[in-house]
Every structure is written in structure tokens, then in C-alpha cells.
Design a protein around this motif. Sequence first.
Motif, mmCIF file in Angstrom:
data_model
loop_
_atom_site.group_PDB
_atom_site.id
_atom_site.type_symbol
_atom_site.label_atom_id
_atom_site.label_comp_id
_atom_site.label_asym_id
_atom_site.label_seq_id
_atom_site.Cartn_x
_atom_site.Cartn_y
_atom_site.Cartn_z
ATOM 1 N N LEU A 101 0.817 -1.218 0.000
ATOM 2 C CA LEU A 101 0.000 0.000 0.000
ATOM 3 C C LEU A 101 0.849 1.267 0.000
ATOM 4 N N ARG A 102 1.919 1.235 0.780
ATOM 5 C CA ARG A 102 2.747 2.437 0.883
ATOM 6 C C ARG A 102 3.390 2.746 -0.467
ATOM 7 N N ASP A 103 3.918 1.702 -1.121
ATOM 8 C CA ASP A 103 4.552 1.928 -2.431
ATOM 9 C C ASP A 103 3.538 2.433 -3.455
ATOM 10 N N VAL A 104 2.348 1.792 -3.427
ATOM 11 C CA VAL A 104 1.306 2.197 -4.382
ATOM 12 C C VAL A 104 0.927 3.656 -4.152
ATOM 13 N N HIS A 105 0.769 3.995 -2.864
ATOM 14 C CA HIS A 105 0.387 5.353 -2.493
ATOM 15 C C HIS A 105 1.466 6.346 -2.928
ATOM 16 N N ASP A 106 2.729 6.025 -2.626
ATOM 17 C CA ASP A 106 3.841 6.915 -2.980
ATOM 18 C C ASP A 106 3.946 7.092 -4.496
ATOM 19 N N ARG A 107 3.787 5.968 -5.215
ATOM 20 C CA ARG A 107 3.906 6.060 -6.680
ATOM 21 C C ARG A 107 2.790 6.914 -7.272
ATOM 22 N N ARG A 108 1.594 6.731 -6.723
ATOM 23 C CA ARG A 108 0.473 7.548 -7.228
ATOM 24 C C ARG A 108 0.737 9.031 -6.973
ATOM 25 N N LEU A 109 1.190 9.333 -5.766
ATOM 26 C CA LEU A 109 1.460 10.735 -5.431
ATOM 27 C C LEU A 109 2.555 11.310 -6.318
ATOM 28 N N LEU A 110 3.637 10.519 -6.473
ATOM 29 C CA LEU A 110 4.760 11.005 -7.277
ATOM 30 C C LEU A 110 4.331 11.191 -8.732
ATOM 31 N N LEU A 111 3.502 10.248 -9.202
ATOM 32 C CA LEU A 111 3.018 10.366 -10.584
ATOM 33 C C LEU A 111 2.168 11.630 -10.732
ATOM 34 N N ALA A 112 1.301 11.870 -9.748
ATOM 35 C CA ALA A 112 0.442 13.060 -9.823
ATOM 36 C C ALA A 112 1.287 14.333 -9.821
ATOM 37 N N VAL A 113 2.287 14.380 -8.923
ATOM 38 C CA VAL A 113 3.136 15.574 -8.844
ATOM 39 C C VAL A 113 3.918 15.741 -10.154
ATOM 40 N N THR A 114 4.413 14.610 -10.698
ATOM 41 C CA THR A 114 5.181 14.680 -11.950
ATOM 42 C C THR A 114 4.298 15.172 -13.096
ATOM 43 N N VAL A 115 3.059 14.669 -13.132
ATOM 44 C CA VAL A 115 2.138 15.108 -14.197
ATOM 45 C C VAL A 115 1.892 16.620 -14.080
ATOM 46 N N LEU A 116 1.696 17.098 -12.855
ATOM 47 C CA LEU A 116 1.478 18.539 -12.657
ATOM 48 C C LEU A 116 2.708 19.335 -13.086
ATOM 49 N N LEU A 117 3.886 18.820 -12.719
ATOM 50 C CA LEU A 117 5.125 19.505 -13.108
ATOM 51 C C LEU A 117 5.263 19.554 -14.628
ATOM 52 N N ILE A 118 4.965 18.420 -15.261
ATOM 53 C CA ILE A 118 5.090 18.374 -16.729
ATOM 54 C C ILE A 118 4.071 19.338 -17.359
ATOM 55 N N ALA A 119 2.851 19.370 -16.782
ATOM 56 C CA ALA A 119 1.827 20.269 -17.337
ATOM 57 C C ALA A 119 2.290 21.723 -17.257
ATOM 58 N N LEU A 120 2.858 22.112 -16.115
ATOM 59 C CA LEU A 120 3.340 23.486 -15.991
ATOM 60 C C LEU A 120 4.517 23.741 -16.927
ATOM 61 N N ALA A 121 5.389 22.726 -17.058
ATOM 62 C CA ALA A 121 6.542 22.890 -17.947
ATOM 63 C C ALA A 121 6.082 23.043 -19.398
ATOM 64 N N VAL A 122 5.017 22.321 -19.759
ATOM 65 C CA VAL A 122 4.469 22.441 -21.120
ATOM 66 C C VAL A 122 3.988 23.874 -21.350
ATOM 67 N N VAL A 123 3.224 24.389 -20.382
ATOM 68 C CA VAL A 123 2.721 25.765 -20.504
ATOM 69 C C VAL A 123 3.895 26.742 -20.597
ATOM 70 N N ASN A 124 4.917 26.506 -19.770
ATOM 71 C CA ASN A 124 6.089 27.398 -19.779
ATOM 72 C C ASN A 124 6.774 27.393 -21.142
ATOM 73 N N THR A 125 6.948 26.194 -21.703
ATOM 74 C CA THR A 125 7.657 26.086 -22.987
ATOM 75 C C THR A 125 6.892 26.833 -24.081
ATOM 76 N N ILE A 126 5.569 26.637 -24.090
ATOM 77 C CA ILE A 126 4.762 27.330 -25.107
ATOM 78 C C ILE A 126 4.845 28.845 -24.885
ATOM 79 N N THR A 127 4.760 29.257 -23.619
ATOM 80 C CA THR A 127 4.819 30.691 -23.298
ATOM 81 C C THR A 127 6.159 31.286 -23.721
#
Lengths: 595, 246
Positions: A464-490
Motif C-alpha cells: 500500500l505504501r509503495d502504491v500510495h507513494d507512486r500515485r502521489l509522485l506520478l500526480a506531482v510529476t504530471v502537474l510539473l510536466i503540465a506546468l513545464a508544457v505551458v512554460n515552454t509554449i509561453t
Amino acid sequence: MGSIVLIVRLVLADVRRHKVQAAMLLLAVTVATATMALGLSLRGVSEALYEQTRAATAGPDVVALSGDAGPAATSALASLADDPEVVAHHGPYRIVYADLTTRDSTSSPVVVHGFAETPGAVNRPLVTSGHWVRPGGTVLERGFATALGVGVGDHVTIAGRSYPVVGIAVTAATSIYPWAAQIGPGGGPSDSSGLAWMTRSDARTLASSHDLPVTLALDLKLRDPAATEAFLDADRASTVTNLRSWQFTAEQDMVILKNSQPILVVGSWLLSFLAVTGVAALAAGRAVEQTRRAGLLKAVGATPGLIATALLTEYLALALAGDALGLGIARLTVPAIASPTASRIGDAAGPGGATVATATVLAVAVAVLSTLRPTLRAMRTATVTALTATARRPRHRPWLTALSALLPTPLLLGLRLTARRPGRAVLQACSTATTVIAIVALLTFYAQPTRGYGPDGSSALPNLRDVHDRRLLLAVTVLLIALAVVNTITLTWTTAIEARANMAIARTLGATPGQISAGLSSAQLLPSLPGAVIGVPLGVGLLSLFAAGNPAEPPSSWLLGGVLATLLATAALTALPARLAARRSVAQALSGETA
Amino acid sequence: MNVSSAVVRVHGLVKQHGRGQGRVRAVDDVDLEVPEGQMLAVMGPSGCGKSTLLHLLGGLERPSDGEVWLAGQRIDTLSERALARLRRRSVGFVFQAFHLVEELSAAENVELPALLAGRSRRQARRRASLLLERVGLTDRARHLPSQLSGGQRQRVAVARALVNDPLVVLADEPTGNLDSAATLDVLRIFEELRSVGQTFVIVTHDERVAATADRLISMRDGMFVDDTRLAGTGTGRLGDLIGLED
């Protein structure tokens, strides 16, 4: 009063006119503050849920655990119950160690507590569905039942015998799933286990019929629940393996969140950094317009202080709105993130005062850091200069001009564009490095071996802990990538807008729209390359600061793939704004610059 | 001329740009007095320093040497903050490029200096309505600058310059971006204002505009080369005189 009306009017009008920029700042601050507030709220929420579960289940102040079920242990536990500091107790009761299998063959170690059919004054598990134990039936702890996917009415097999699940319950007497065992047979270390309750006679029969390991436990209620440390220090448990205070059990609940907090807090730092780079890029792109506006306001009598207030108020207002949104999102999502096991009940309170203050400081910092430079520029520029402001003239670099002349046209244009705005190139490099840091962290996490909660660490029940950590890290990474995408276009768009006159001149000299478009893309790719390369060691380094032990490194091919994917994505993302900018009419671009 | 009645007075005014051999004297040792109610036109070729002079008079730039007085107060030694306060109450600017805030409506642009001067929202709105009516733009009050013609934008700029009843209106090529009809509209407004005693300093390239003034100063290489009193022109003769009648 007039100044306040004016500032409000200017802010509202500017937000209406630049909706995309306002939305971007709002989004970036919301994401960053929500992540930070979540990270900082975990401990408080976990403690609050434990407290509520403890109150609802008459949780003991101390649990005495004995690795031995013999008469000496029974006697020692009985003497503990007679201690003058103890005002009530429950037990001693048997803890039987067995394996549980569901109908779909999922297996897990389980500890079975033998309880009375009518719960006593201390440790009264709260039945959340079904009913309490009765002969021949078992009640499963809610976190365990959720992991197994079992509900009331299902049958489970414990040590070869089938039992109907008659109820689901929670307790504060043990740690959350999968650490319900607390001690192993003979007082040794325990495996990841779930918790089940049976009647005392059923537990006795279960143990004796299969000769299963048994330990004893006693739940104690103290005269002063806060004085557990003094009780433990009095060495009353010479023959008892272990005494566990309710504070210790509450602290154990945080074990499952051990990695969550750094993932969220460090993630919020990176998100804030990307927010600053993105908003700073937009603000830099609008610097000329802002300076002109400041000049106009000065000409009609605005003081430098009022101009700075008007400029900063807009960003601060948006940042504070984003902060409020982020805190609201954190409030809504924190129960799911702080309690991944379903072993606790209660309502999670919102982020505390300190968390609100920290998130607000973060939001204000994002707004101020990203707008300070253009604000200072607007304030300091002389009124007449400001009224006729144009993009700052880039520094002449003869060596670069000579070097770029050797390159193909797109690279020539790209290199010269990069050199024109070195600050913008640094922002792009930082944005890319931040993205790669997150990708490296994610890949490293996925490279770690994981041990499931099934018998002997099988993956029948996922960790459970690994699953939870991976989900959180994936969510944070997706958010980071989304902001980086916006930054690159900007960044590509602002570069294209500022360079439109020069690109138009290049067109008049024979450059094709394709070469212009490729040049604009190259201008973003060139700084992205060192950013991506630096991101790998930075990611590994950052992870080593927070990871316990020596984490396994991901294969080099994964890291190389991550870097290449980042660069390819950057190239693809820059293509659209670059193509749009390259399609602009040459005559229009030239006349626009001279107007 | 009675010095005490001069709204604007400068003495030994110098403004230098650049350094070393590249140094240029945009304004070179100029003395000037503009009495209350006078419409002064300043003419000269591009780069002769007339816009710089206007900026110095309005406190937008600081002189390299000399003194600038506005209504008996020396302003070239004031802080940036004090200059801003002075501008909002005593000076009205009209620019060739209009310089309206693009995201504010015509009425909101006109209200801007009034709000800066501390007037209440209601007072500012009332004053703006009055001035927009005076420049014939009541029906355009809620329009954004991008929805107005060049002439209409300049009329908004004029209304904005007048909102705090300034001692002097400084106009830098006010008709430079306008066609003949729009130029005539703006000059009619100026003429009306002059008739009620408004002081003007107008920098212009256009001889027809200069012909409407009380006084004409010619500049060259930062210096005054001619200072001429013109015969007064009535509103009714304005169009005939400058050949702009539509």
C-alpha cells in the motif's frame, strides 16, 4: 480613496484584457499551494483521524503485548491490570497468527483477536458495517477488508477453515493495516498482517486445532491518559514483551506516509519554481507594454509607489486567489491522501494555521519574485523613456555572430535568438531541468523492488505504501510536466513576438517560414539541452537527500529515454507557436515594429 | 510682462543628452515666460528640442541646468513623487500618440487623473461626463480606445488633460496623427478653452495649428530663434484661417 478605486479599476481591466496570463498565474499558484498544503497537513490529519478513531472505539492508553501465552505471562498481565494507575482494562486476550485466503485466492497473514461477544469498557471496535463477532463468524478490520476487497456476507478461509464475514470494524488499539500484528510470534518481528476478530472460543479453537502461534495482549485505561510515558518508565512489564502507548500507535500511523510528505513538499517547491519561471516569462514578454503603461500613468500624475502598487496588486490578488483555491483543494483531498488504508474514521480538519500561513507566503513569493523585475523597471524608467518604450536592445556579441554564421540557417537563427535573451534561455533551461528532476525521481521510484503484503512478501496484496507513494509522485510529476508544457509554449511565444521584426528582416533576406519556425524551436531547444542533462544528476541528488537507505538506481537506458523524451516533447511543443509566428506577414511585422 | 502673472517661467534652461563627443544639447540656455491665458505654439524642425522643452516644462524630464517655475513654484528640484503630485493637479498633457490606457473606457481614462488627485468616484465620474460632453463624446463614454477613431481618441486625451483644471495644458503634436476634420475638432476645443482663459503650450510641426496661437516661438538646435506675437483668432474664423473648414 480615489487611488484605491483607480488601482482596483486598473487591476480588473488588465485581468480582463490578459485572461490567459491571469489564468496561468492562478493555475500555477493553485497547484503549488495545494501540493504544499497537502504535504504540510498530512501529520495533523493523520493524528486527527487517530484521535477520532480512538474516541469512537474507547481506545486503550496502553496495550501490553506478551510474546508468550503461558501462565507466567498471564499472571504478569493480570498484575498490570491491578496497577493503581490503571482504571479499566480489557483482556488478556489471545492473538492467533494465521493465514487468511479470500474466495478469489488472495492470501495474507492475519492476526486474530479473541474478543467477547459484548465489548467491554476499553477497546470497543466500532462496527462500520454488519455486526460484531458471533460464534462461527469473523469481523475484519476495515483497512484489511478494503485491501482484500471483502465485505460483509463474503466468506474467508483462516487456517483452512471457512468463516463468514459478519462485520467490518475499526480500532485504535492497533496500528493501521498492514501493521496490525505489532509483534510477531514469540515476541519477534512481525510480518505485514491484517486484523480479524473472533469470539474467544473460536480463537481458542482456531489456535489449538492447527497448533498456531499465540500471543497475549491486554488493553489498559490509565488514570491520566497523558501520563503513558511515566507508566511505561515504571518498568511494570518485566515479563511482558512490549508496552505500547496510544501516542506510539498514533505515530505509527505516519509510517505509511513517510515518503508522502517529502514527495508533496519537495514537489511543491519544484511546482513553485516552475510557476515563477512561467509567470516571469509572461511578465517579461509584457515588460514593454507594462513600462509604457507606467509611463502614461506617471505622465498623468501617478507616483512611482502607486504604479508599483497597481502592478503588484494584480499579481498578488491573483496569487492570493490561487492560494485560497489551493487550500480548498487541499482541504477536499487531504483525507484520501492522509489515510490511504481506511483503518481510521473521522473527518479531517482543513489545513492548520501554520500551513495556511506557509502556503500564503509561498503564493506571495511566487507573485513577487515573478513580477519584481518588470515592476522595478516600470518604476525606475524615466517617464518620457517609458512612454516610448521598446524591447531592450540585446547586447552585441561579435564572437557569437561569427560562430553562428558557420551553422545552418535554423541553428544560426536559434543561437542568435537564444543569445539575444539570455535570461529567457536560463528560464527555459531551469524549466526543463525541473521537469527532468521529476522524471528521474519517478523512474527511480519505479526501479525500486517492492514487497507485497501477501505471505512471504508475495505481491498478492500490493504494498500500500509503495502504491500510495507512486500515485502521489506520478500526480506531482504530471502537474510539473503540465506546468513545464505551458512554460515552454509561453517562452516560445514571447520569444517569437519579441523577435518578429528581426525574423521579418530575415524573411526579406531570403529565410523561409520553415527556417524561421525551426529557428524559433531551436532557440528553446538549445537551452533545454543543458537543462535536461543537468536535471539527471540533480534528480538523483535530490532523491538521495530524502530516500531512506541506498535506493536502487534506474537503468541508464531509462534515464536516457527520459531525457530524449523531454527534448522531443520540447521540440514538438515549440513547433506550433513557432509555426504560427512564422506565418505572420512580413510587411505587417515590419510596419508593426515601426509604428 | 508681469512676472507674477506668468504661469510657466524658465531661466537658463539646458538639457543635454549623451556623453563626451556624442553629447547633444537638446535645449540650449532657453529663457521663457508664458502668462496666464496665453496660447503659445512652439515650432521647429524634427530634433530641434521642442518636445524636450515640453517635457521639461511638465516635469517629465529634469534639466541639466537652469530653472523651471510653475505658478511661482520651482519644480526642477522637486522629488519624483512631488513632481507626480504637481502634474496631476497643475499640468495637463496631450500627446501625439494619445497614450490612453487601452483597457479602460473613454470615461475611465478621463477619470484617471481625478482619482489620482483624490477625488471621490462620484466626483470623478461627474467631471468626466461634463468634459466628454464638452468634447462631443458623450455617446462614446463607454467605448474602449480601440473602438474610437484617432480624432475621438485625441478628444478623450484632451478631456483627460482638463479633468483637474490644470494651470497649463502641454500639447505635444496634438494633431500629428489626425486627419483634417479631426484636427479641426481638436483645435475648436482648444479655441474654446483659450476663450475661457486656459493656458496652453503647443509643440507642433503644423503651421496651420501654430497660426491659431497667440504667440509663436521658433526653435532650432535647442535655441529660440524667433518669438512672435500673433493677432488673436476668433473661433468663427478658425477654419477659414487655417484652411481646414469641412
